[in-house]
Design a protein around this motif. Structure first.
Motif, PDB file in Angstrom:
ATOM      1  N   PRO A  41       1.012  -1.440   0.138  1.00 55.13           N
ATOM      2  CA  PRO A  41      -0.095   0.016   0.163  1.00 55.13           C
ATOM      3  C   PRO A  41       0.958   0.875  -0.186  1.00 55.13           C
ATOM      4  O   PRO A  41       2.590   1.469   0.420  1.00 55.13           O
ATOM      5  CB  PRO A  41      -0.380  -0.400   1.491  1.00 55.13           C
ATOM      6  CG  PRO A  41      -0.844  -1.124   2.059  1.00 55.13           C
ATOM      7  CD  PRO A  41       0.424  -2.158   0.981  1.00 55.13           C
ATOM      8  N   HIS A  42       0.097   1.892  -0.661  1.00 48.84           N
ATOM      9  CA  HIS A  42       1.037   3.681  -0.537  1.00 48.84           C
ATOM     10  C   HIS A  42       1.847   4.141   0.556  1.00 48.84           C
ATOM     11  O   HIS A  42       0.331   4.186   1.309  1.00 48.84           O
ATOM     12  CB  HIS A  42       0.735   4.605  -1.731  1.00 48.84           C
ATOM     13  CG  HIS A  42       1.127   5.840  -1.739  1.00 48.84           C
ATOM     14  ND1 HIS A  42       1.927   6.690  -1.469  1.00 48.84           N
ATOM     15  CD2 HIS A  42       2.007   5.782  -3.502  1.00 48.84           C
ATOM     16  CE1 HIS A  42       2.465   7.212  -1.477  1.00 48.84           C
ATOM     17  NE2 HIS A  42       2.770   7.297  -2.605  1.00 48.84           N
ATOM     18  N   PRO A  43       2.310   4.662   1.796  1.00 49.81           N
ATOM     19  CA  PRO A  43       2.739   5.542   2.472  1.00 49.81           C
ATOM     20  C   PRO A  43       1.224   6.249   2.497  1.00 49.81           C
ATOM     21  O   PRO A  43       1.584   6.581   4.325  1.00 49.81           O
ATOM     22  CB  PRO A  43       3.934   5.024   2.911  1.00 49.81           C
ATOM     23  CG  PRO A  43       4.853   4.748   1.547  1.00 49.81           C
ATOM     24  CD  PRO A  43       3.301   4.077   0.677  1.00 49.81           C
ATOM     25  N   ARG A  44       1.605   6.846   1.736  1.00 47.09           N
ATOM     26  CA  ARG A  44       0.516   8.391   2.203  1.00 47.09           C
ATOM     27  C   ARG A  44      -0.363   7.878   2.462  1.00 47.09           C
ATOM     28  O   ARG A  44      -0.999   9.209   3.250  1.00 47.09           O
ATOM     29  CB  ARG A  44       0.013   8.626   0.829  1.00 47.09           C
ATOM     30  CG  ARG A  44      -0.746   7.882   0.114  1.00 47.09           C
ATOM     31  CD  ARG A  44      -1.604   9.148  -1.191  1.00 47.09           C
ATOM     32  NE  ARG A  44      -0.853   9.959  -2.344  1.00 47.09           N
ATOM     33  CZ  ARG A  44      -0.549   8.918  -3.111  1.00 47.09           C
ATOM     34  NH1 ARG A  44      -1.570   8.133  -3.383  1.00 47.09           N
ATOM     35  NH2 ARG A  44       0.520   9.533  -3.997  1.00 47.09           N
ATOM     36  N   TRP A  45      -1.404   6.773   2.656  1.00 42.83           N
ATOM     37  CA  TRP A  45      -2.139   6.588   3.653  1.00 42.83           C
ATOM     38  C   TRP A  45      -2.050   6.509   4.776  1.00 42.83           C
ATOM     39  O   TRP A  45      -2.755   6.977   5.630  1.00 42.83           O
ATOM     40  CB  TRP A  45      -3.355   5.021   2.820  1.00 42.83           C
ATOM     41  CG  TRP A  45      -2.856   5.020   1.723  1.00 42.83           C
ATOM     42  CD1 TRP A  45      -2.303   4.521  -0.059  1.00 42.83           C
ATOM     43  CD2 TRP A  45      -3.948   5.760   0.821  1.00 42.83           C
ATOM     44  NE1 TRP A  45      -2.688   4.886  -0.531  1.00 42.83           N
ATOM     45  CE2 TRP A  45      -3.945   5.868  -0.595  1.00 42.83           C
ATOM     46  CE3 TRP A  45      -4.703   7.004   1.302  1.00 42.83           C
ATOM     47  CZ2 TRP A  45      -4.844   6.211  -1.646  1.00 42.83           C
ATOM     48  CZ3 TRP A  45      -5.797   7.918   0.579  1.00 42.83           C
ATOM     49  CH2 TRP A  45      -4.946   7.363  -1.137  1.00 42.83           C
ATOM     50  N   PHE A  46      -0.767   6.740   5.461  1.00 39.56           N
ATOM     51  CA  PHE A  46      -0.572   6.578   7.287  1.00 39.56           C
ATOM     52  C   PHE A  46       0.578   7.734   7.159  1.00 39.56           C
ATOM     53  O   PHE A  46       1.338   7.716   8.478  1.00 39.56           O
ATOM     54  CB  PHE A  46      -0.146   5.276   7.439  1.00 39.56           C
ATOM     55  CG  PHE A  46       0.359   4.188   6.799  1.00 39.56           C
ATOM     56  CD1 PHE A  46       1.826   4.505   7.181  1.00 39.56           C
ATOM     57  CD2 PHE A  46       0.350   3.447   5.772  1.00 39.56           C
ATOM     58  CE1 PHE A  46       3.175   3.696   6.477  1.00 39.56           C
ATOM     59  CE2 PHE A  46       1.015   2.585   5.202  1.00 39.56           C
ATOM     60  CZ  PHE A  46       2.368   3.114   5.449  1.00 39.56           C
ATOM     61  N   GLY A  47       0.465   8.552   6.508  1.00 42.92           N
ATOM     62  CA  GLY A  47       1.155   9.930   6.350  1.00 42.92           C
ATOM     63  C   GLY A  47       2.410   9.801   6.544  1.00 42.92           C
ATOM     64  O   GLY A  47       3.819  10.453   7.154  1.00 42.92           O
ATOM     65  N   GLU A  48       3.313   8.771   5.923  1.00 41.39           N
ATOM     66  CA  GLU A  48       5.201   8.823   5.624  1.00 41.39           C
ATOM     67  C   GLU A  48       5.293   8.493   4.194  1.00 41.39           C
ATOM     68  O   GLU A  48       4.217   8.602   3.166  1.00 41.39           O
ATOM     69  CB  GLU A  48       4.927   7.268   6.218  1.00 41.39           C
ATOM     70  CG  GLU A  48       4.903   6.939   7.590  1.00 41.39           C
ATOM     71  CD  GLU A  48       5.357   5.753   8.022  1.00 41.39           C
ATOM     72  OE1 GLU A  48       6.219   4.583   7.026  1.00 41.39           O
ATOM     73  OE2 GLU A  48       5.502   5.556   8.671  1.00 41.39           O
TER      74      GLU A  48
END
Length: 216
Positions: A41-48
């Motif tokens: 999963p793209h880490p933008r979904w948990f702020g990284e």
């Protein structure tokens, strides 16, 4: 898909690229959501920011995030395997460890057949998984370089490996059938402890279908 069919389901694959309204229409015609393994999963979904070892498929993210949102709102049973467990946790507000270096356990073993039991996990004695498995110690395979870091508020960790990594999550609400496992039970179906997970998922889907039709 073979594991689901063996448990009595009729699997329907939904490819990435469909829009949100189409995803909703598909889910209104089925009785459960299965989230398979895959890339990260793209880490933008948990702020990284993206780790150098992270491999992303944004179309797949979009599909699965939409599907999870719809399935949760409908109260539909959800089963996630490997990436499926991770994206479920991310969709519900949790985070991931983007890359695991080999330590006490090497969790990424592409050199071994997936039918190989690599390490042991301990199950919470009050978990659905423990009841289904009939044990608190379960031998599992391993093919992941990411793992759950912060569990989503709606989930609880119910299995850990010997080095403390989360190996399975379940819904905090015991009335909801929602399980994510980090290992690949579909490759270990000769063990009842793993095949029973698919049997129970399909049974929960059948019960959901009956309730939705008002025949339960």
């Amino acid at each position: 898909m073979q594991a689901l069919a063996k448990a009595g389901a009729t699997p329907i694959a939904v490819p990435p690229g469909v829009d949100g309204s189409c995803t909703r229409q598909v889910l209104e015609q089925v009785d459960g959501l299965f989230l398979p393994g895959g890339v990260d999963p793209h880490p933008r979904w948990f702020g990284e920011e993206v780790h150098p070892k992270t491999t992303i498929d944004e179309e797949l993210d979009a599909l699965e995030l939409q599907a999870i949102t719809c399935a949760v709102s409908m109260g539909m049973p959800i089963l996630g395997v490997c990436r499926g467990s991770q994206i479920l946790n991310v969709a519900l507000g949790g985070s991931l460890i983007q890359h695991l270096e080999p330590g006490t356990i090497n969790h990424y073993r592409p050199d071994l057949p997936l039918s190989t039991e690599v390490h042991e996990v301990r199950l919470a004695d009050d978990s659905r998984l423990a009841k289904l498995s009939g044990t608190q110690l379960l031998r599992v395979n391993s093919l992941h370089h990411q793992a759950i870091s912060r569990p989503a508020p709606a989930l609880r960790v119910v299995a850990q490996s010997e080095d403390g990594l989360a190996e399975a999550v379940e819904a905090l609400d015991p009335a909801r059938w929602m399980i994510g496992v980090q290992y690949h039970p579909e490759e270990l179906l000769n063990h009842e402890a793993h095949s029973s997970l698919f049997d129970d998922f399909v049974s929960a889907c059948s019960e959901f279908a009956s309730k939705r039709r008002g025949t339960a």
